[in-house]
Design an enzyme around this catalytic site. Structure first.
Site, PDB file in Angstrom:
ATOM      1  N   LYS A   1       0.771  -1.325  -0.103  1.00  0.00           N
ATOM      2  CA  LYS A   1       0.145   0.078   0.037  1.00  0.00           C
ATOM      3  C   LYS A   1       0.922   1.332  -0.038  1.00  0.00           C
ATOM      4  O   LYS A   1       0.416   2.170  -0.354  1.00  0.00           O
ATOM      5  CB  LYS A   1      -0.806   0.009   1.090  1.00  0.00           C
ATOM      6  CG  LYS A   1      -1.939  -0.926   1.145  1.00  0.00           C
ATOM      7  CD  LYS A   1      -3.149  -0.518   0.063  1.00  0.00           C
ATOM      8  CE  LYS A   1      -4.532  -1.319   0.276  1.00  0.00           C
ATOM      9  NZ  LYS A   1      -5.300  -0.936  -0.309  1.00  0.00           N
TER      10      LYS A   1
ATOM     11  N   SER B   1       0.631 -10.174  -0.334  1.00  0.00           N
ATOM     12  CA  SER B   1       0.617  -8.657  -0.224  1.00  0.00           C
ATOM     13  C   SER B   1       0.828  -8.084   1.193  1.00  0.00           C
ATOM     14  O   SER B   1       0.886  -6.689   1.006  1.00  0.00           O
ATOM     15  CB  SER B   1      -1.083  -8.392  -0.498  1.00  0.00           C
ATOM     16  OG  SER B   1      -1.730  -8.905   0.294  1.00  0.00           O
TER      17      SER B   1
END
Length: 421
Positions: A59, A314
């Site tokens: 992110k 992720s």
């Protein structure tokens, strides 16, 4: 849905600009082979380790790319964002790096580990507001605050600069891979990573199949693609908090329905088992969303045999206090943990009879809560039993019934299960 949201597709020039912007900010994460998964599946399984970013998820890429693109006037106003955790950390990190004040709205159930990380990365530049039960609740509150104060909203996924920042993951994979990639599995929450990455592969490696993976309890992209319109889910399972949204981004949906080859879902229990396997076999710590792409590989076992496969890991922002819940969900999924209402006869020796005559030699009581006696004949208890083999369940239930101990089987009664356990 506006024309902007339906006609925007990232171009390679802007993705490369994002990669330049992120130099020295986002780590060039490794693309590493997984010996255990490669061996078990008969394929070349490579892990793109975005869990090794400084903020422990990809992110940072979109957040920094977006915030660094703001004018000085917009920076001076301050920014607002909403996040289940990982976007918040990326925004907080960017705020501290660029000396911009940010207000970060997060769901109240956000694991403490994630809020502490946001505080650490943002320092004096980040203010946290905990509100609502889900990302969508936090998002609504953030938009109200943003509009009232005239600040800039940094969306976690439905934003062009966010998408272009996340797309740099795809650029790196293509540059790092020594052989042509047959499959890429990408986790899907709001769709920022999936839309950016699938665009890059569409442009640079069109023969690669890009598969999006969602948790079974929050299939917002799967539902939207099936319906051929962006669809808001009325209810979602929040366990995989990094990928649990009621509605994906409009831009993200438009891109994913064109460039993703397939959307699939995976049960939350399977995700939990994968988290445990990664830790025990590979010493890799992942959060639930970070395990999605590996959890789904069994569904593609025949298809990917002998192929080059990339799984995006992720993020690793997992709260250690969730370990007991993760283990419990994994056991339930594998059919090794079962809950019952047991009706013990009100006589001496009933419990000993249950232990000696009902339970199998490998069965273990892991939960026992005796309720107030409700009749003269018997008294109920909620009992959790862990077994070694799913095939042991039916004989166990048969023994309970034959000796009049059986009351209710709770695993397949979710409302009663949640109330009693």
């Amino acid at each position: 849905m506006s024309d902007l949201k339906t006609t925007y597709f990232p171009n390679l020039e802007n993705v490369k600009k994002a990669a330049d912007t992120l130099k020295g900010i986002a780590a060039l994460t490794p693309l590493l082979p997984s010996l255990s998964y490669s061996r078990s599946l008969g394929a070349n399984i490579l892990l793109k380790r975005e869990d090794l970013q400084q903020v422990r998820s990809y992110k940072i890429r979109g957040a920094f790319n977006k915030i660094s693109s703001l004018s000085q006037e917009d920076r001076d106003k301050g920014i607002v964002c909403a996040s289940a955790g990982n976007h918040a950390q990326g925004v907080a990190y960017a705020c501290a790096k660029l000396n911009i004040n940010g207000t970060i709205f997060m769901p109240a159930p956000t694991p403490n580990q994630k809020t502490e990380q946001v505080k650490m990365f943002g320092g004096d530049y980040a203010t946290i507001v905990l509100t609502g039960d889900t990302f969508d609740d936090a998002y609504k509150a953030a938009k109200i605050d943003c509009d009232a104060l005239g600040k800039i909203f940094v969306h976690p996924f439905d934003d062009e600069k966010i998408i272009e920042g996340q797309a740099t993951v795809g650029l790196e994979i293509i540059e790092q891979a020594s052989e042509e990639i047959d499959y890429v599995f990408v986790p899907v929450g709001g769709g920022g990573l999936a839309s950016g990455l699938s665009t890059v592969f569409h442009l640079l490696s069109p023969n690669t199949k890009v598969i999006g993976v969602e948790p079974e309890g929050a299939p917002s992209m799967t539902t939207s693609i099936f319906n051929q319109e962006n669809t808001t889910l009325s209810l979602i399972e929040k366990f995989v908090d990094g990928a649990a949204v009621q509605r994906v981004g409009d831009r993200n949906f438009a891109i994913c329905k064109e460039y993703l080859h397939q959307m699939v879902t995976v049960p939350e229990g399977k995700v939990c088992q994968t988290i445990l396997d990664l830790y025990n076999k590979d010493a890799i710590v992942v959060e639930p969303a970070g395990a999605l792409t590996l959890a789904v590989l069994d569904q593609f076992a025949d298809e990917i045999k002998g192929k080059n496969v990339v799984c995006i890991v992720s993020g690793s922002n997992n709260d250690i206090t969730r370990t007991a819940e993760i283990k419990e969900r994994a056991l339930l999924y594998r059919g090794l943990k079962h809950y019952f209402i047991i009706r013990f006869p009100q006589r001496a020796g009933a419990l000993r009879e249950f232990l000696n005559e009902i339970l199998g030699p490998d069965d273990d009581i892991t939960f026992f809560e005796y309720k107030k006696k409700t009749s003269r004949e018997d008294g109920p208890a909620v009992v959790g039993i862990e077994i070694k083999d799913p095939a042991s369940l039916n004989p166990l239930i048969a023994r309970m019934k034959s000796r009049k101990f059986f009351g209710e089987y709770l695993n397949d009664k979710p409302d009663l299960f949640e109330f009693l356990i």
